[in-house]
Design a protein around this motif. Structure first.
Motif, PDB file in Angstrom:
ATOM      1  N   GLN A 267       0.828  -1.206   0.000  1.00  0.00           N
ATOM      2  CA  GLN A 267       0.000   0.000   0.000  1.00  0.00           C
ATOM      3  C   GLN A 267       0.864   1.258   0.000  1.00  0.00           C
ATOM      4  OE1 GLN A 267      -2.228  -1.297   3.429  1.00  0.00           O
ATOM      5  NE2 GLN A 267      -4.102  -1.363   2.228  1.00  0.00           N
ATOM      6  N   LEU A 268       1.972   1.224   0.719  1.00  0.00           N
ATOM      7  CA  LEU A 268       2.884   2.368   0.735  1.00  0.00           C
ATOM      8  C   LEU A 268       3.496   2.578  -0.648  1.00  0.00           C
ATOM      9  CD1 LEU A 268       4.806   1.846   4.101  1.00  0.00           C
ATOM     10  CD2 LEU A 268       3.064   3.561   3.615  1.00  0.00           C
TER      11      LEU A 268
ATOM     12  N   SER B 280       9.449   8.279   4.396  1.00  0.00           N
ATOM     13  CA  SER B 280       8.578   9.414   4.055  1.00  0.00           C
ATOM     14  C   SER B 280       7.343   9.455   4.953  1.00  0.00           C
ATOM     15  CB  SER B 280       8.181   9.384   2.576  1.00  0.00           C
ATOM     16  OG  SER B 280       7.392   8.264   2.262  1.00  0.00           O
ATOM     17  N   VAL B 281       6.813   8.296   5.285  1.00  0.00           N
ATOM     18  CA  VAL B 281       5.664   8.260   6.193  1.00  0.00           C
ATOM     19  C   VAL B 281       6.094   8.718   7.579  1.00  0.00           C
ATOM     20  CG1 VAL B 281       3.989   6.768   7.352  1.00  0.00           C
ATOM     21  CG2 VAL B 281       4.412   6.494   4.917  1.00  0.00           C
ATOM     22  N   GLY B 282       7.236   8.248   8.030  1.00  0.00           N
ATOM     23  CA  GLY B 282       7.752   8.665   9.340  1.00  0.00           C
ATOM     24  C   GLY B 282       7.906  10.170   9.426  1.00  0.00           C
ATOM     25  N   GLU B 283       8.414  10.773   8.362  1.00  0.00           N
ATOM     26  CA  GLU B 283       8.566  12.225   8.347  1.00  0.00           C
ATOM     27  C   GLU B 283       7.208  12.926   8.419  1.00  0.00           C
ATOM     28  OE1 GLU B 283      10.873  12.941   4.827  1.00  0.00           O
ATOM     29  OE2 GLU B 283      12.694  12.124   5.745  1.00  0.00           O
ATOM     30  N   ARG B 284       6.212  12.380   7.735  1.00  0.00           N
ATOM     31  CA  ARG B 284       4.863  12.976   7.759  1.00  0.00           C
ATOM     32  C   ARG B 284       4.232  12.934   9.143  1.00  0.00           C
ATOM     33  NH1 ARG B 284       1.040  11.366   2.666  1.00  0.00           N
ATOM     34  NH2 ARG B 284       2.413  12.116   1.045  1.00  0.00           N
ATOM     35  N   ILE B 285       4.456  11.821   9.845  1.00  0.00           N
ATOM     36  CA  ILE B 285       3.773  11.649  11.129  1.00  0.00           C
ATOM     37  C   ILE B 285       4.670  11.944  12.329  1.00  0.00           C
ATOM     38  CG2 ILE B 285       2.100  10.029  10.158  1.00  0.00           C
ATOM     39  CD1 ILE B 285       3.645   7.737  11.476  1.00  0.00           C
ATOM     40  N   GLY B 286       5.887  12.380  12.064  1.00  0.00           N
ATOM     41  CA  GLY B 286       6.794  12.753  13.152  1.00  0.00           C
ATOM     42  C   GLY B 286       7.378  11.571  13.899  1.00  0.00           C
TER      43      GLY B 286
ATOM     44  N   ARG C  77       8.058   0.920  10.563  1.00  0.00           N
ATOM     45  CA  ARG C  77       8.286  -0.474  10.189  1.00  0.00           C
ATOM     46  C   ARG C  77       7.938  -1.414  11.345  1.00  0.00           C
ATOM     47  NH1 ARG C  77      12.717   0.518   8.008  1.00  0.00           N
ATOM     48  NH2 ARG C  77      13.999   0.406   9.870  1.00  0.00           N
ATOM     49  N   GLN C  78       8.249  -1.000  12.560  1.00  0.00           N
ATOM     50  CA  GLN C  78       8.005  -1.832  13.736  1.00  0.00           C
ATOM     51  C   GLN C  78       6.507  -2.078  13.962  1.00  0.00           C
ATOM     52  OE1 GLN C  78       9.844  -0.318  17.259  1.00  0.00           O
ATOM     53  NE2 GLN C  78       9.469  -2.181  18.421  1.00  0.00           N
ATOM     54  N   ALA C  79       5.661  -1.179  13.513  1.00  0.00           N
ATOM     55  CA  ALA C  79       4.215  -1.353  13.676  1.00  0.00           C
ATOM     56  C   ALA C  79       3.716  -2.619  12.985  1.00  0.00           C
ATOM     57  CB  ALA C  79       3.471  -0.137  13.138  1.00  0.00           C
TER      58      ALA C  79
ATOM     59  N   ASP D 228      -4.272   6.748   8.553  1.00  0.00           N
ATOM     60  CA  ASP D 228      -4.646   8.090   8.102  1.00  0.00           C
ATOM     61  C   ASP D 228      -3.865   8.493   6.854  1.00  0.00           C
ATOM     62  OD1 ASP D 228      -6.478   8.313  10.173  1.00  0.00           O
ATOM     63  OD2 ASP D 228      -5.188   9.593  11.407  1.00  0.00           O
ATOM     64  N   VAL D 229      -2.556   8.231   6.853  1.00  0.00           N
ATOM     65  CA  VAL D 229      -1.718   8.571   5.700  1.00  0.00           C
ATOM     66  C   VAL D 229      -2.186   7.804   4.457  1.00  0.00           C
ATOM     67  CG1 VAL D 229       0.601   8.318   4.728  1.00  0.00           C
ATOM     68  CG2 VAL D 229       0.312   9.260   7.017  1.00  0.00           C
TER      69      VAL D 229
END
Length: 71
Positions: free
Chosen positions: A4-5, A14-20, A27-29, A43-44
């Motif tokens: 999906q990413l 890039s997702v990490g940067e968006r969500i802080g 990745r750990q999630a 949400d992203v």
């Protein structure tokens, strides 16, 4: 989730940067459930946490087991 990413042209970084968060926490999630990170990822991607991680939720959208950050 990785599919999906990639489909949206996103990476863990890039997702990490968006969500802080760090790319590692995103990745750990996948392996260590965290309600907060799951919600942010969903949400992203424009889906619900239940759609993203169906194995972690029942049919009504409630968690199957408690994790850090459950509200």
């Amino acid at each position: 989730m990785l599919y999906q990413l990639k489909r949206k042209g996103l990476t863990y970084q890039s997702v990490g940067e968006r969500i802080g968060r760090t790319a590692a926490s995103v990745r750990q999630a996948l392996f260590q459930p965290s309600f907060v990170v799951e919600k942010e990822l969903a949400d992203v991607l424009g889906v619900t946490p239940q759609q993203l991680f169906p194995e972690r939720y029942d049919e009504s959208g409630r968690r199957l087991y408690a994790v850090r950050g459950d509200s």
